[in-house]
Write a protein that holds these residues in place. Structure first.
Motif, PDB file in Angstrom:
ATOM      1  N   THR A  67       0.777  -1.152   0.001  1.00 36.39           N
ATOM      2  CA  THR A  67       0.049   0.115  -0.029  1.00 36.39           C
ATOM      3  C   THR A  67       0.773   1.243   0.001  1.00 36.39           C
ATOM      4  O   THR A  67       1.920   1.466   0.842  1.00 36.39           O
ATOM      5  N   SER A  68       0.432   2.188  -0.796  1.00 37.00           N
ATOM      6  CA  SER A  68       0.982   3.401  -1.012  1.00 37.00           C
ATOM      7  C   SER A  68       0.281   4.590  -0.299  1.00 37.00           C
ATOM      8  O   SER A  68      -0.994   4.355  -0.420  1.00 37.00           O
ATOM      9  N   LEU A  69       0.732   5.473   0.438  1.00 37.91           N
ATOM     10  CA  LEU A  69      -0.039   6.470   1.193  1.00 37.91           C
ATOM     11  C   LEU A  69       0.560   7.737   0.725  1.00 37.91           C
ATOM     12  O   LEU A  69       1.794   8.052   0.813  1.00 37.91           O
ATOM     13  N   VAL A  70      -0.343   9.053   0.735  1.00 40.49           N
ATOM     14  CA  VAL A  70       0.198  10.469   0.660  1.00 40.49           C
ATOM     15  C   VAL A  70      -0.916  11.091   1.097  1.00 40.49           C
ATOM     16  O   VAL A  70      -2.010  10.984   1.016  1.00 40.49           O
ATOM     17  N   LEU A  71      -0.401  12.453   1.980  1.00 43.02           N
ATOM     18  CA  LEU A  71      -1.161  13.178   2.475  1.00 43.02           C
ATOM     19  C   LEU A  71      -1.159  14.507   1.563  1.00 43.02           C
ATOM     20  O   LEU A  71      -0.093  14.807   0.917  1.00 43.02           O
ATOM     21  N   ASP A  72      -2.414  15.259   1.381  1.00 38.62           N
ATOM     22  CA  ASP A  72      -2.253  16.394   0.610  1.00 38.62           C
ATOM     23  C   ASP A  72      -1.338  17.319   1.180  1.00 38.62           C
ATOM     24  O   ASP A  72      -1.489  17.641   2.445  1.00 38.62           O
ATOM     25  N   PRO A  73      -0.319  17.978   0.540  1.00 43.35           N
ATOM     26  CA  PRO A  73       0.625  18.925   1.130  1.00 43.35           C
ATOM     27  C   PRO A  73      -0.131  20.366   1.647  1.00 43.35           C
ATOM     28  O   PRO A  73       0.584  20.901   2.480  1.00 43.35           O
ATOM     29  N   SER A 105      -5.023   0.958 -12.382  1.00 41.84           N
ATOM     30  CA  SER A 105      -4.850   0.116 -11.169  1.00 41.84           C
ATOM     31  C   SER A 105      -3.903  -1.305 -11.644  1.00 41.84           C
ATOM     32  O   SER A 105      -3.855  -1.404 -12.746  1.00 41.84           O
ATOM     33  N   GLY A 106      -3.613  -1.684 -10.711  1.00 37.63           N
ATOM     34  CA  GLY A 106      -2.804  -3.059 -10.769  1.00 37.63           C
ATOM     35  C   GLY A 106      -2.188  -3.590  -9.322  1.00 37.63           C
ATOM     36  O   GLY A 106      -2.699  -2.925  -8.525  1.00 37.63           O
ATOM     37  N   SER A 107      -1.520  -4.529  -9.597  1.00 40.43           N
ATOM     38  CA  SER A 107      -1.385  -5.310  -8.384  1.00 40.43           C
ATOM     39  C   SER A 107      -0.254  -4.239  -7.287  1.00 40.43           C
ATOM     40  O   SER A 107      -0.281  -4.518  -6.154  1.00 40.43           O
ATOM     41  N   THR A 108       0.381  -3.619  -8.000  1.00 38.71           N
ATOM     42  CA  THR A 108       1.506  -2.664  -7.317  1.00 38.71           C
ATOM     43  C   THR A 108       0.993  -1.131  -7.775  1.00 38.71           C
ATOM     44  O   THR A 108       1.002  -0.971  -8.852  1.00 38.71           O
ATOM     45  N   MET A 109       0.807  -0.401  -6.771  1.00 37.99           N
ATOM     46  CA  MET A 109       0.202   0.925  -7.251  1.00 37.99           C
ATOM     47  C   MET A 109       0.900   1.933  -6.173  1.00 37.99           C
ATOM     48  O   MET A 109       1.219   1.716  -4.966  1.00 37.99           O
ATOM     49  N   VAL A 110       1.370   3.152  -6.674  1.00 32.30           N
ATOM     50  CA  VAL A 110       2.089   4.256  -6.107  1.00 32.30           C
ATOM     51  C   VAL A 110       1.099   5.610  -6.159  1.00 32.30           C
ATOM     52  O   VAL A 110       0.792   5.834  -7.314  1.00 32.30           O
ATOM     53  N   VAL A 111       0.918   6.321  -5.215  1.00 32.61           N
ATOM     54  CA  VAL A 111       0.179   7.551  -5.444  1.00 32.61           C
ATOM     55  C   VAL A 111       0.943   8.627  -4.501  1.00 32.61           C
ATOM     56  O   VAL A 111       1.777   8.403  -3.859  1.00 32.61           O
ATOM     57  N   SER A 112       0.719   9.740  -5.622  1.00 27.53           N
ATOM     58  CA  SER A 112       1.620  10.776  -5.095  1.00 27.53           C
ATOM     59  C   SER A 112       0.950  12.186  -5.471  1.00 27.53           C
ATOM     60  O   SER A 112       0.136  12.085  -6.356  1.00 27.53           O
ATOM     61  N   VAL A 113       0.925  13.213  -4.654  1.00 26.21           N
ATOM     62  CA  VAL A 113       0.407  14.447  -4.688  1.00 26.21           C
ATOM     63  C   VAL A 113       1.569  15.741  -5.027  1.00 26.21           C
ATOM     64  O   VAL A 113       2.491  15.458  -4.262  1.00 26.21           O
ATOM     65  N   VAL A 123      -0.922   8.508 -10.183  1.00 20.96           N
ATOM     66  CA  VAL A 123      -1.052   7.101  -9.604  1.00 20.96           C
ATOM     67  C   VAL A 123      -0.214   6.297 -10.706  1.00 20.96           C
ATOM     68  O   VAL A 123      -0.468   6.323 -11.972  1.00 20.96           O
ATOM     69  N   SER A 124       0.774   5.666 -10.239  1.00 20.84           N
ATOM     70  CA  SER A 124       1.573   4.672 -11.233  1.00 20.84           C
ATOM     71  C   SER A 124       1.017   3.123 -10.936  1.00 20.84           C
ATOM     72  O   SER A 124       0.924   2.736  -9.463  1.00 20.84           O
ATOM     73  N   SER A 125       0.831   2.300 -11.711  1.00 21.90           N
ATOM     74  CA  SER A 125       0.430   0.981 -11.300  1.00 21.90           C
ATOM     75  C   SER A 125       1.008  -0.023 -12.419  1.00 21.90           C
ATOM     76  O   SER A 125       1.418   0.233 -13.154  1.00 21.90           O
ATOM     77  N   ALA A 126       1.206  -1.224 -11.635  1.00 24.82           N
ATOM     78  CA  ALA A 126       1.794  -2.363 -12.526  1.00 24.82           C
ATOM     79  C   ALA A 126       1.185  -3.635 -12.132  1.00 24.82           C
ATOM     80  O   ALA A 126       0.515  -3.794 -11.287  1.00 24.82           O
ATOM     81  N   VAL A 127       1.192  -4.291 -13.311  1.00 27.43           N
ATOM     82  CA  VAL A 127       0.512  -5.806 -13.249  1.00 27.43           C
ATOM     83  C   VAL A 127       1.413  -6.702 -13.635  1.00 27.43           C
ATOM     84  O   VAL A 127       2.424  -6.435 -14.733  1.00 27.43           O
TER      85      VAL A 127
END
Length: 183
Positions: A67-73, A105-113, A123-127
């Motif tokens: 799980t990837s997590l980010v707070l709005d700056p 969406s994918g099995s690996t996801m990264v979110v950034s603001v 959102v970057s995602s990979a399968v």
């Protein structure tokens, strides 16, 4: 592989205390800059929240896998979490969550603001993995309401957002590739 737990230091890292023993694989942690009692842990099962600076924890968002997590700056009451093929958003500091649709969406996801414009979310995602895997990068310029796919399926895994500046976003696709988006 399982984790040991969450440790806390109150003396700039000289000493550490185990504050939450668990078997989660921790991926990321974040502290709300407007309220330091709010601490978020992204793990292999989703997001856990402590409302008392780490003394007690509860699961607030169930997601599978890393799980990837980010707070709005700008508004840290807005929290995004991605994992297990889903992107979720909280607008109340992690107390409640809603599914955000339209992002890759994918099995690996990264979110950034983006710190330059907090309405811009990536959102970057990979399968899959290795040479048989594919990845996609999506961007929202309205805090997740609508999404644009920036890349076609690429033959590598997107692993992380490396850097944000006012002009450039750099993404690491694998050990051998880098993508830069100029704004």
């Amino acid at each position: 592989m399982t984790g040991v737990g969450v440790y806390k230091s109150t003396d700039a890292g000289a000493n550490w205390t185990l504050v939450w023993k668990n078997s989660l694989v921790s991926c990321e942690m974040a502290v709300n800059p407007a309220n330091h009692n709010l601490v978020y842990l992204a793990s292999n099962s989703g997001v856990a929240l402590s409302q008392d600076a780490g003394a007690n924890w509860k699961s607030v968002c169930s997601l599978g896998g890393q799980t990837s997590l980010v707070l709005d700056p700008i508004d840290p009451s807005v929290v995004y979490a991605a994992g297990g093929g889903k992107l979720e958003k909280s607008v109340d500091s992690g107390k409640t969550w809603t599914v955000v649709s339209g992002a890759s969406s994918g099995s690996t996801m990264v979110v950034s603001v983006s710190p330059a414009n907090h309405a811009t979310v990536y959102v970057s995602s990979a399968v899959g993995g290795g040479q048989g895997g594919s990845s996609v990068l999506s961007r929202s310029t309205d805090a997740g309401a609508t999404w644009t796919q920036l890349t076609a399926a690429a033959p590598a895994m997107v692993t992380t957002v490396l850097a944000f500046t006012a002009c450039v976003v750099a993404f690491s696709f694998s050990r051998n590739a880098l993508m830069v988006i100029a704004r």
